[in-house]
Write an enzyme that holds these catalytic residues in place. Structure first.
Site, PDB file in Angstrom:
ATOM      1  N   ARG A 159       0.833  -1.227   0.000  1.00 14.54           N
ATOM      2  CA  ARG A 159       0.000   0.000   0.000  1.00 14.54           C
ATOM      3  C   ARG A 159       0.856   1.261   0.000  1.00 14.54           C
ATOM      4  O   ARG A 159       0.407   2.343  -0.345  1.00 14.54           O
ATOM      5  CB  ARG A 159      -0.884  -0.009   1.244  1.00 14.54           C
ATOM      6  CG  ARG A 159      -1.852  -1.182   1.339  1.00 14.54           C
ATOM      7  CD  ARG A 159      -2.391  -1.329   2.759  1.00 14.54           C
ATOM      8  NE  ARG A 159      -1.284  -1.622   3.690  1.00 14.54           N
ATOM      9  CZ  ARG A 159      -1.448  -1.643   5.016  1.00 14.54           C
ATOM     10  NH1 ARG A 159      -2.638  -1.384   5.561  1.00 14.54           N
ATOM     11  NH2 ARG A 159      -0.417  -1.903   5.808  1.00 14.54           N
TER      12      ARG A 159
ATOM     13  N   GLN B 182       3.906  21.112  22.791  1.00 16.58           N
ATOM     14  CA  GLN B 182       3.132  21.785  21.741  1.00 16.58           C
ATOM     15  C   GLN B 182       3.622  21.313  20.380  1.00 16.58           C
ATOM     16  O   GLN B 182       4.830  21.149  20.184  1.00 16.58           O
ATOM     17  CB  GLN B 182       3.315  23.308  21.880  1.00 16.58           C
ATOM     18  CG  GLN B 182       2.564  24.162  20.870  1.00 16.58           C
ATOM     19  CD  GLN B 182       2.749  25.641  21.126  1.00 16.58           C
ATOM     20  OE1 GLN B 182       2.553  26.120  22.251  1.00 16.58           O
ATOM     21  NE2 GLN B 182       3.124  26.395  20.104  1.00 16.58           N
TER      22      GLN B 182
ATOM     23  N   ASN C  41       3.534  22.243  16.287  1.00 11.19           N
ATOM     24  CA  ASN C  41       3.294  23.362  15.357  1.00 11.19           C
ATOM     25  C   ASN C  41       3.363  22.856  13.925  1.00 11.19           C
ATOM     26  O   ASN C  41       4.057  21.883  13.630  1.00 11.19           O
ATOM     27  CB  ASN C  41       4.370  24.446  15.528  1.00 11.19           C
ATOM     28  CG  ASN C  41       4.354  25.055  16.918  1.00 11.19           C
ATOM     29  OD1 ASN C  41       3.309  25.116  17.569  1.00 11.19           O
ATOM     30  ND2 ASN C  41       5.508  25.515  17.379  1.00 11.19           N
TER      31      ASN C  41
ATOM     32  N   HIS D 175      14.833  32.079  14.748  1.00  9.36           N
ATOM     33  CA  HIS D 175      14.038  32.375  15.946  1.00  9.36           C
ATOM     34  C   HIS D 175      14.459  31.542  17.149  1.00  9.36           C
ATOM     35  O   HIS D 175      14.971  30.422  17.012  1.00  9.36           O
ATOM     36  CB  HIS D 175      12.556  32.099  15.678  1.00  9.36           C
ATOM     37  CG  HIS D 175      11.995  32.921  14.562  1.00  9.36           C
ATOM     38  ND1 HIS D 175      10.854  32.571  13.880  1.00  9.36           N
ATOM     39  CD2 HIS D 175      12.413  34.086  13.987  1.00  9.36           C
ATOM     40  CE1 HIS D 175      10.608  33.473  12.944  1.00  9.36           C
ATOM     41  NE2 HIS D 175      11.542  34.406  12.989  1.00  9.36           N
TER      42      HIS D 175
ATOM     43  N   LYS E  50      13.351  21.871  19.891  1.00 12.92           N
ATOM     44  CA  LYS E  50      12.422  21.607  18.788  1.00 12.92           C
ATOM     45  C   LYS E  50      12.795  20.312  18.082  1.00 12.92           C
ATOM     46  O   LYS E  50      13.972  19.979  17.960  1.00 12.92           O
ATOM     47  CB  LYS E  50      12.462  22.758  17.772  1.00 12.92           C
ATOM     48  CG  LYS E  50      12.070  24.108  18.356  1.00 12.92           C
ATOM     49  CD  LYS E  50      12.363  25.276  17.440  1.00 12.92           C
ATOM     50  CE  LYS E  50      12.058  26.576  18.152  1.00 12.92           C
ATOM     51  NZ  LYS E  50      12.536  27.760  17.421  1.00 12.92           N
TER      52      LYS E  50
ATOM     53  N   HIS F 100      16.798  28.950  15.312  1.00 16.07           N
ATOM     54  CA  HIS F 100      16.356  28.012  14.266  1.00 16.07           C
ATOM     55  C   HIS F 100      15.624  28.749  13.168  1.00 16.07           C
ATOM     56  O   HIS F 100      14.874  29.702  13.419  1.00 16.07           O
ATOM     57  CB  HIS F 100      15.416  26.965  14.883  1.00 16.07           C
ATOM     58  CG  HIS F 100      14.786  26.088  13.857  1.00 16.07           C
ATOM     59  ND1 HIS F 100      13.447  26.162  13.554  1.00 16.07           N
ATOM     60  CD2 HIS F 100      15.310  25.152  13.037  1.00 16.07           C
ATOM     61  CE1 HIS F 100      13.163  25.296  12.585  1.00 16.07           C
ATOM     62  NE2 HIS F 100      14.273  24.658  12.257  1.00 16.07           N
TER      63      HIS F 100
ATOM     64  N   TYR G 270       6.488  20.535  13.669  1.00 15.46           N
ATOM     65  CA  TYR G 270       7.541  20.416  14.682  1.00 15.46           C
ATOM     66  C   TYR G 270       6.969  20.461  16.090  1.00 15.46           C
ATOM     67  O   TYR G 270       5.957  21.099  16.343  1.00 15.46           O
ATOM     68  CB  TYR G 270       8.631  21.469  14.488  1.00 15.46           C
ATOM     69  CG  TYR G 270       8.194  22.901  14.407  1.00 15.46           C
ATOM     70  CD1 TYR G 270       7.557  23.396  13.280  1.00 15.46           C
ATOM     71  CD2 TYR G 270       8.478  23.786  15.437  1.00 15.46           C
ATOM     72  CE1 TYR G 270       7.182  24.726  13.192  1.00 15.46           C
ATOM     73  CE2 TYR G 270       8.129  25.121  15.353  1.00 15.46           C
ATOM     74  CZ  TYR G 270       7.473  25.583  14.236  1.00 15.46           C
ATOM     75  OH  TYR G 270       7.110  26.902  14.138  1.00 15.46           O
TER      76      TYR G 270
ATOM     77  N   ASP H 191       9.745  35.767  22.585  1.00 15.92           N
ATOM     78  CA  ASP H 191      10.105  35.328  21.227  1.00 15.92           C
ATOM     79  C   ASP H 191      11.113  36.308  20.641  1.00 15.92           C
ATOM     80  O   ASP H 191      10.858  37.515  20.606  1.00 15.92           O
ATOM     81  CB  ASP H 191       8.821  35.306  20.382  1.00 15.92           C
ATOM     82  CG  ASP H 191       8.962  34.497  19.108  1.00 15.92           C
ATOM     83  OD1 ASP H 191       8.112  34.643  18.207  1.00 15.92           O
ATOM     84  OD2 ASP H 191       9.943  33.735  19.012  1.00 15.92           O
TER      85      ASP H 191
ATOM     86  N   ASP I 220      11.326  39.423  10.315  1.00 19.26           N
ATOM     87  CA  ASP I 220      12.530  38.608  10.082  1.00 19.26           C
ATOM     88  C   ASP I 220      13.607  39.369   9.312  1.00 19.26           C
ATOM     89  O   ASP I 220      14.742  38.931   9.244  1.00 19.26           O
ATOM     90  CB  ASP I 220      12.164  37.297   9.364  1.00 19.26           C
ATOM     91  CG  ASP I 220      11.536  36.292  10.318  1.00 19.26           C
ATOM     92  OD1 ASP I 220      11.008  35.276   9.835  1.00 19.26           O
ATOM     93  OD2 ASP I 220      11.570  36.541  11.549  1.00 19.26           O
TER      94      ASP I 220
HETATM   95  C1  LIG Z   1       5.590  30.357  16.811  1.00 18.31           C
HETATM   96  C2  LIG Z   1       4.132  30.617  17.065  1.00 18.31           C
HETATM   97  C3  LIG Z   1       3.454  31.608  16.396  1.00 18.31           C
HETATM   98  N1  LIG Z   1       2.125  31.820  16.645  1.00 18.31           N
HETATM   99  C4  LIG Z   1       1.438  32.867  15.885  1.00 18.31           C
HETATM  100  C5  LIG Z   1       2.074  34.234  15.957  1.00 18.31           C
HETATM  101  C6  LIG Z   1       1.722  34.847  14.619  1.00 18.31           C
HETATM  102  O1  LIG Z   1       0.433  35.413  14.678  1.00 18.31           O
HETATM  103  C7  LIG Z   1       1.671  33.658  13.660  1.00 18.31           C
HETATM  104  C8  LIG Z   1       2.945  33.501  12.852  1.00 18.31           C
HETATM  105  O2  LIG Z   1       4.020  33.503  13.768  1.00 18.31           O
HETATM  106  P1  LIG Z   1       5.484  33.656  13.230  1.00 18.31           P
HETATM  107  O3  LIG Z   1       5.561  34.668  12.149  1.00 18.31           O
HETATM  108  O4  LIG Z   1       6.401  33.805  14.436  1.00 18.31           O
HETATM  109  O5  LIG Z   1       5.705  32.209  12.579  1.00 18.31           O
HETATM  110  P2  LIG Z   1       7.099  31.639  12.033  1.00 18.31           P
HETATM  111  O6  LIG Z   1       7.876  32.707  11.343  1.00 18.31           O
HETATM  112  O7  LIG Z   1       6.806  30.397  11.307  1.00 18.31           O
HETATM  113  O8  LIG Z   1       7.863  31.297  13.381  1.00 18.31           O
HETATM  114  C9  LIG Z   1       8.463  30.038  13.604  1.00 18.31           C
HETATM  115  O9  LIG Z   1       9.557  29.999  12.749  1.00 18.31           O
HETATM  116  C10 LIG Z   1      10.740  29.342  13.132  1.00 18.31           C
HETATM  117  C11 LIG Z   1      11.138  28.410  12.026  1.00 18.31           C
HETATM  118  C12 LIG Z   1      10.769  28.677  14.428  1.00 18.31           C
HETATM  119  O10 LIG Z   1      11.644  27.859  14.708  1.00 18.31           O
HETATM  120  C13 LIG Z   1       9.807  29.049  15.468  1.00 18.31           C
HETATM  121  O11 LIG Z   1       9.200  27.880  15.969  1.00 18.31           O
HETATM  122  C14 LIG Z   1       8.766  29.996  15.087  1.00 18.31           C
HETATM  123  O12 LIG Z   1       9.234  31.256  15.512  1.00 18.31           O
HETATM  124  O13 LIG Z   1       1.481  32.504  14.504  1.00 18.31           O
HETATM  125  C15 LIG Z   1       1.414  31.071  17.557  1.00 18.31           C
HETATM  126  O14 LIG Z   1       0.210  31.285  17.778  1.00 18.31           O
HETATM  127  N2  LIG Z   1       2.088  30.088  18.254  1.00 18.31           N
HETATM  128  C16 LIG Z   1       3.405  29.822  18.037  1.00 18.31           C
HETATM  129  O15 LIG Z   1       3.955  28.894  18.675  1.00 18.31           O
END
Ligand SMILES: Cc1cn([C@H]2C[C@H](O)[C@@H](COP(=O)(O)OP(=O)(O)O[C@H]3O[C@H](C)C(=O)[C@H](O)[C@H]3O)O2)c(=O)[nH]c1=O
Length: 195
Positions: free
Chosen positions: A26, A49, A51, A65, A75, A122, A135, A146, A173
């Site tokens: 399969r 958690q 994600n 981040h 992570k 990361h 992750y 953060d 970023d």
């Molecule tokens: C990280 C996170 C974000 N959020 C909300 C906050 C913002 O409204 C939205 C996007 O967040 P952000 O722009 O920080 O998402 P990424 O740029 O993908 O951030 C991640 O990117 C790199 C690769 C990482 O390693 C981290 O885990 C994480 O910082 O999701 C949440 O509600 N919970 C969470 O745990």
């Protein structure tokens, strides 16, 4: 069949995992996390958690981040659709590899995972359109803790696959401090202690 764990990828404490895939007519089945086996391999963490994120354009960069102690996160990262270049930078003051990074290609095809301990920044860059990552993290999201590190800090020497001007990033970023401006965010003794 058991997963393979490798910790010889430049940075001590960063671990590359290749889960086993059990194939049949399969397709295949894979255990993508097993607390007992991962703890025996040096990943004893309690993940609290999960994600997921989807990045639609090739050359999207998310990162670099980290969350500050006491909400620092380890992570366990894997790519579930497409291909990414996953990058981790050691930002633990006093670490013999402080400021050094390692880059690993994670793909849905190879199913490999990267364990990123607390104390590392990361990020990743997508290598094709419509990439998704999934992750696990060891601390809940704490937006006020953060933080970020400039992906293009020359002191890091990260060779991204696309020119900075061609990459898709959030405004946030594009504005992170450089390593030299970060301050003592991760004294080595606390990096593993946070949650
Ligand atoms: C990280 C996170 C974000 N959020 C909300 C906050 C913002 O409204 C939205 C996007 O967040 P952000 O722009 O920080 O998402 P990424 O740029 O993908 O951030 C991640 O990117 C790199 C690769 C990482 O390693 C981290 O885990 C994480 O910082 O999701 C949440 O509600 N919970 C969470 O745990």
């Amino acid at each position: 069949m058991k997963p393979e764990f490798r910790s010889d990828i430049v940075l001590k404490d960063v671990i590359l995992i290749k889960p086993a895939r059990i194939g049949d007519a399969r397709g295949w089945f894979s255990e993508t996390y097993n607390a007992r086996l991962y703890a025996k391999a040096g990943i004893p963490d309690d993940f609290v958690q999960d994600n997921e994120s989807r990045s639609e354009t090739m050359g999207t960069l998310r990162g670099l981040h980290f969350q500050l102690p006491p909400h620092a996160q380890a992570k366990l990262v894997r790519c579930t659709h497409g291909r990414i270049l996953d990058v981790v930078v050691d930002i633990r003051q006093g670490s013999p590899t402080f400021g050094r990074h390692t880059s690993v290609e994670l793909t849905a095809e190879n199913g490999e995972q990267l364990y990123v301990p607390a104390g590392f920044a990361h990020g990743f860059c997508t290598l094709e359109p419509d990439c998704e990552i999934s992750y696990k993290v060891t601390a809940y999201y704490a937006p006020e803790y953060d933080r970020g590190l400039a992906f293009d800090d020359p002191a890091l020497g990260i060779e991204w696959p696309f020119p900075s001007r061609d990459m898709v990033l959030s405004d946030r970023d594009r504005r992170h401090p450089r390593l030299s401006e970060l301050g003592d965010v991760f004294p080595l003794a606390t990096a593993g202690a946070a949650r």
